[in-house]
Scaffold this active site. Structure first.
Site, short mmCIF file in Angstrom:
data_model
loop_
_atom_site.label_atom_id
_atom_site.label_comp_id
_atom_site.label_asym_id
_atom_site.label_seq_id
_atom_site.Cartn_x
_atom_site.Cartn_y
_atom_site.Cartn_z
NE ARG A 288 -38.56 16.39 10.54
CZ ARG A 288 -37.94 15.74 11.50
NH1 ARG A 288 -37.41 16.39 12.51
NH2 ARG A 288 -37.86 14.44 11.46
CG HIS A 349 -39.47 17.81 16.46
ND1 HIS A 349 -39.98 16.84 17.30
CD2 HIS A 349 -38.52 17.20 15.71
CE1 HIS A 349 -39.36 15.68 17.05
NE2 HIS A 349 -38.47 15.88 16.11
NE ARG A 384 -33.32 17.77 13.96
CZ ARG A 384 -33.99 16.65 14.23
NH1 ARG A 384 -33.37 15.50 14.29
NH2 ARG A 384 -35.28 16.68 14.47
P1 FAD Z 1 -31.80 15.46 25.89
O1 FAD Z 1 -31.95 14.08 25.47
O2 FAD Z 1 -32.98 16.33 25.82
O3 FAD Z 1 -31.26 15.47 27.38
C1 FAD Z 1 -31.16 16.70 28.09
C2 FAD Z 1 -30.90 16.38 29.53
O4 FAD Z 1 -30.56 17.57 30.24
C3 FAD Z 1 -32.10 15.80 30.26
O5 FAD Z 1 -31.63 14.76 31.07
C4 FAD Z 1 -32.60 16.97 31.11
O6 FAD Z 1 -33.29 16.57 32.26
C5 FAD Z 1 -31.29 17.62 31.45
N1 FAD Z 1 -31.39 19.04 31.84
C6 FAD Z 1 -31.92 20.06 31.13
N2 FAD Z 1 -31.80 21.20 31.83
C7 FAD Z 1 -31.17 20.90 32.98
C8 FAD Z 1 -30.78 21.65 34.12
N3 FAD Z 1 -31.02 22.96 34.23
N4 FAD Z 1 -30.16 21.01 35.14
C9 FAD Z 1 -29.93 19.66 35.08
N5 FAD Z 1 -30.30 18.90 34.03
C10 FAD Z 1 -30.91 19.52 33.00
N6 FAD Z 1 -33.68 12.98 16.72
C11 FAD Z 1 -33.21 12.03 15.88
O7 FAD Z 1 -32.04 12.09 15.46
N7 FAD Z 1 -34.02 11.00 15.51
C12 FAD Z 1 -35.30 10.87 15.94
O8 FAD Z 1 -35.98 9.92 15.60
C13 FAD Z 1 -35.82 11.86 16.79
N8 FAD Z 1 -37.10 11.80 17.24
C14 FAD Z 1 -37.53 12.71 18.15
C15 FAD Z 1 -38.82 12.58 18.68
C16 FAD Z 1 -39.25 13.44 19.68
C17 FAD Z 1 -40.63 13.29 20.25
C18 FAD Z 1 -38.39 14.46 20.15
C19 FAD Z 1 -38.82 15.39 21.23
C20 FAD Z 1 -37.12 14.61 19.60
C21 FAD Z 1 -36.68 13.74 18.61
N9 FAD Z 1 -35.41 13.87 18.06
C22 FAD Z 1 -34.95 12.91 17.19
C23 FAD Z 1 -34.46 14.86 18.55
C24 FAD Z 1 -33.51 14.19 19.55
O9 FAD Z 1 -34.25 13.29 20.36
C25 FAD Z 1 -32.82 15.18 20.45
O10 FAD Z 1 -32.26 16.21 19.69
C26 FAD Z 1 -31.69 14.51 21.23
O11 FAD Z 1 -32.19 13.39 21.90
C27 FAD Z 1 -31.11 15.48 22.22
O12 FAD Z 1 -30.23 14.78 23.05
P2 FAD Z 1 -29.45 15.58 24.18
O13 FAD Z 1 -28.64 14.59 24.91
O14 FAD Z 1 -28.79 16.75 23.58
O15 FAD Z 1 -30.62 16.18 25.10
C1 SIN Z 2 -39.43 11.52 13.60
O1 SIN Z 2 -39.38 10.36 13.96
O2 SIN Z 2 -40.20 11.95 12.75
C2 SIN Z 2 -38.49 12.47 14.21
C3 SIN Z 2 -37.17 12.32 13.63
C4 SIN Z 2 -36.31 13.47 14.01
O3 SIN Z 2 -36.75 14.41 14.67
O4 SIN Z 2 -35.13 13.44 13.61
#
Ligand code: FAD
Ligand code: SIN
Length: 524
Positions: A288, A349, A384
């Site tokens: 990436r 991202h 990553r």
């Molecule tokens: P999140 O899923 O972001 O959850 C964070 C939570 O914390 C949310 O509920 C939010 O509301 C809450 N929060 C934040 N601040 C506060 C606060 N102050 N008080 C209370 N609550 C709060 N990764 C992959 O491995 N594969 C993929 O295909 C992929 N595709 C992606 C596509 C997109 C469009 C995006 C944006 C990301 C993608 N990623 C992918 C990355 C991956 O989705 C994230 O890194 C991962 O989901 C993060 O999970 P998490 O539980 O750490 O945080």
């Molecule tokens: C994607 O689907 O291209 C995102 C995958 C990722 O962020 O790991």
């Protein structure tokens, strides 16, 4: 109002939900989240989750792919842990009800993304995150020991500091006692006392003007921990996804998954010429950082606002089957991917850095864990590997749950914690002070701390941000707390950390590319 709970989990993405389900068998969990339950980066994940699944693949291949993407800065012990434990964690997601797509022969349909040497991405069409979030939320809702509180915004974690004790980053034994939380429905700030607190607040896309992240991604957890004198690392490694849909009026940006390039789509300049081979023999499927820099470079040389992703030669039926969400999105904008090329542009991202944790997800603050995107485990190094973050979140949720369970019975609630003191604060006179500063931070970061950086740009960003920091601290001290005000404070803090760490790193490596330390791959 004061609450007492064994575990306080902040965040309802894959990390927070997975952790809550694992510890709730025997203990009470408060799971708070600042928007509605399912809003999270997790919900928008498209490509899928990487895991070694069949005999042709091996743990060693996945380890090597991760190490290569990380440009020499991964912690190899952590890489091996995540890869080898990951397959079991993915099986657990399936047991909890996640439906990954299968091929006609009944095996899981494994996709390939940039930097992976094998097909190993389990997915649910192009809405994998939505499916995982659905399955986990369903389980959490059913659990009698989990109290999920939406629209509860964590402002700060509680430490000795709130008892008037002096703590510095050099002081040993900073301890977390819970958090101050704004109930945005009642507008009251509640004190949540917990034996163990878990930061699972996700990413920080909205530190930048253009991002694929939903609006919740403002780096709150990282900023809270930094303010509490916890340690944070690798913040300079900001991952720009090469292909977000170019649609200038849409914020956040819609992602065009890398899996489409894995399916055969090719990047082209506006005159229809392929360009990736100039930069890397892996072409459009190079890691990436290389693809994002190549696009950035082509746009700068040519003065274009975007490049194209050409899908016109791909199998229509297969494409629509695999990527229905993206197909529908393009069609809704009048772009038939089989007639016209899709305009794409890089967007912020993923944040590789974050709260430093050990192999159990434990932060440098006692009784505080950090898991998921807000944590820095050492898995990603300088960049990553695609689809490794959902995997990391599951693996560390598991380890943190095991470790926290083994210590929780020896932890006592802290007595005499004061409630939030809002004395002397009043309603913000003008919201514009907050919204305009937010835009300024995002512009500064996008213009000066983006894909290609220089000493001059970083210095300029640092100086501009310092002014905004001072203005906002003055505003914060006299204003009634709102999520917007806190988020502004947090993006300023995270922006500052990104710049500071970028200034400290005197080399170009992975996602941190400095003009002064150019590598040969990009010709500017
Ligand atoms: P999140 O899923 O972001 O959850 C964070 C939570 O914390 C949310 O509920 C939010 O509301 C809450 N929060 C934040 N601040 C506060 C606060 N102050 N008080 C209370 N609550 C709060 N990764 C992959 O491995 N594969 C993929 O295909 C992929 N595709 C992606 C596509 C997109 C469009 C995006 C944006 C990301 C993608 N990623 C992918 C990355 C991956 O989705 C994230 O890194 C991962 O989901 C993060 O999970 P998490 O539980 O750490 O945080
Ligand atoms: C994607 O689907 O291209 C995102 C995958 C990722 O962020 O790991």
């Amino acid at each position: 109002m004061q609450h007492k709970t064994d575990y306080l989990v902040i965040g309802s993405g894959i990390a927070g939900l997975s952790f809550a389900l694992k510890v709730a068998e025997t203990k009470k969990v408060f799971l708070i989240t600042k928007a509605n339950e399912e809003e999270s980066n997790t919900k928008y994940a498209q490509g899928g989750i990487a895991a070694v699944w069949h005999d042709k693949d091996s743990f060693e291949k996945h380890v090597q792919d991760t190490l290569v993407a990380g440009a020499g800065l991964c912690d190899e012990k952590i890489v091996r842990k995540v890869v080898t434990e990951g397959t079991q964690r993915v099986k657990e997601l399936i047991e909890l009800g996640t439906r990954f797509d299968k091929a006609q022969n009944g095996d899981y349909d494994l996709a390939k993304e940039g930097g992976h040497s094998e097909h190993r991405i389990l997915h649910h069409k192009d809405i994998t995150g939505y499916e995982i979030e659905r399955a986990l939320i369903e389980q959490v809702r059913k659990h009698p020991n989990i109290n999920i509180l939406d629209h509860h915004f964590a402002i700060d974690i509680i430490t000795q500091h709130h008892l008037g004790e002096l703590v510095t980053s050099k002081t040993k034994g900073i301890t977390c006692y819970g958090a101050y939380v704004l109930n945005t429905k009642s507008q009251k700030i509640e004190t949540v006392l917990a034996k163990v607190t878990v930061m699972a607040t996700g990413g920080a896309g909205h530190v930048y003007a253009t991002t694929t992240n939903p609006t919740i991604a403002t780096g709150d957890g990282i900023a809270m921990v930094y303010r509490a004198k916890g340690h944070v690392k690798d913040m300079e490694f900001v991952q720009f996804h090469p292909t977000s849909l170019y649609n200038p009026n849409e914020h956040p940006s819609f992602l065009i998954t890398e899996a489409i390039r894995g399916f055969g789509a090719v990047l082209k300049t506006l005159d229809g010429k392929e360009f990736m081979q100039k930069y890397d023999s892996r072409g459009s499927l190079a890691p990436r950082d290389i693809v994002a820099r190549a696009i950035d470079n082509e746009m700068k040389i040519r003065g274009d606002d975007f490049v194209y992703l050409d899908c016109r030669h791909l199998d229509r039926k297969g494409f629509i089957e695999h990527f229905p969400n993206i197909y529908n999105k393009c069609m809704s904008l009048g772009i038939d991917p089989f007639m016209r090329m899709i305009p794409v542009v890089p967007a912020m991202h993923y944040l590789c850095g974050g709260i430093i944790v050990d192999e159990n997800g434990k932060s440098t603050i006692d009784n505080l864990f950090a898991i998921g995107e807000c944590a820095c485990t050492g898995l990603h190094g300088a960049n990553r590997l695609a689809s490794n973050s959902l995997l990391e979140a599951c693996v560390f949720a598991h380890s943190a749950a095991e470790h926290a369970s083994s210590m929780i019975d020896s932890i006592q609630f802290k007595e005499n914690i004061p409630n939030w003191n809002a004395e002397g604060t009043e309603q913000a006179e003008e919201m514009i002070l907050i919204t305009q500063s937010q835009k300024e931070v995002q512009q500064i970061m996008s213009n000066y701390v983006g894909i290609v950086r220089s000493n001059l740009r970083l210095k300029r960003a640092f100086d501009r941000l310092e002014i905004l920091y001072k203005e906002n601290e003055a505003l914060y001290d006299k204003t009634i707390i709102t999520p917007k005000l806190c988020e502004l404070r947090n993006i300023i803090c995270v922006g500052y950390l990104i710049i500071k760490h970028a200034m400290q790193r005197k080399e170009s490596v992975g996602l941190h590319y400095m003009q002064q330390y150019k590598k040969t791959e990009v010709v500017e």
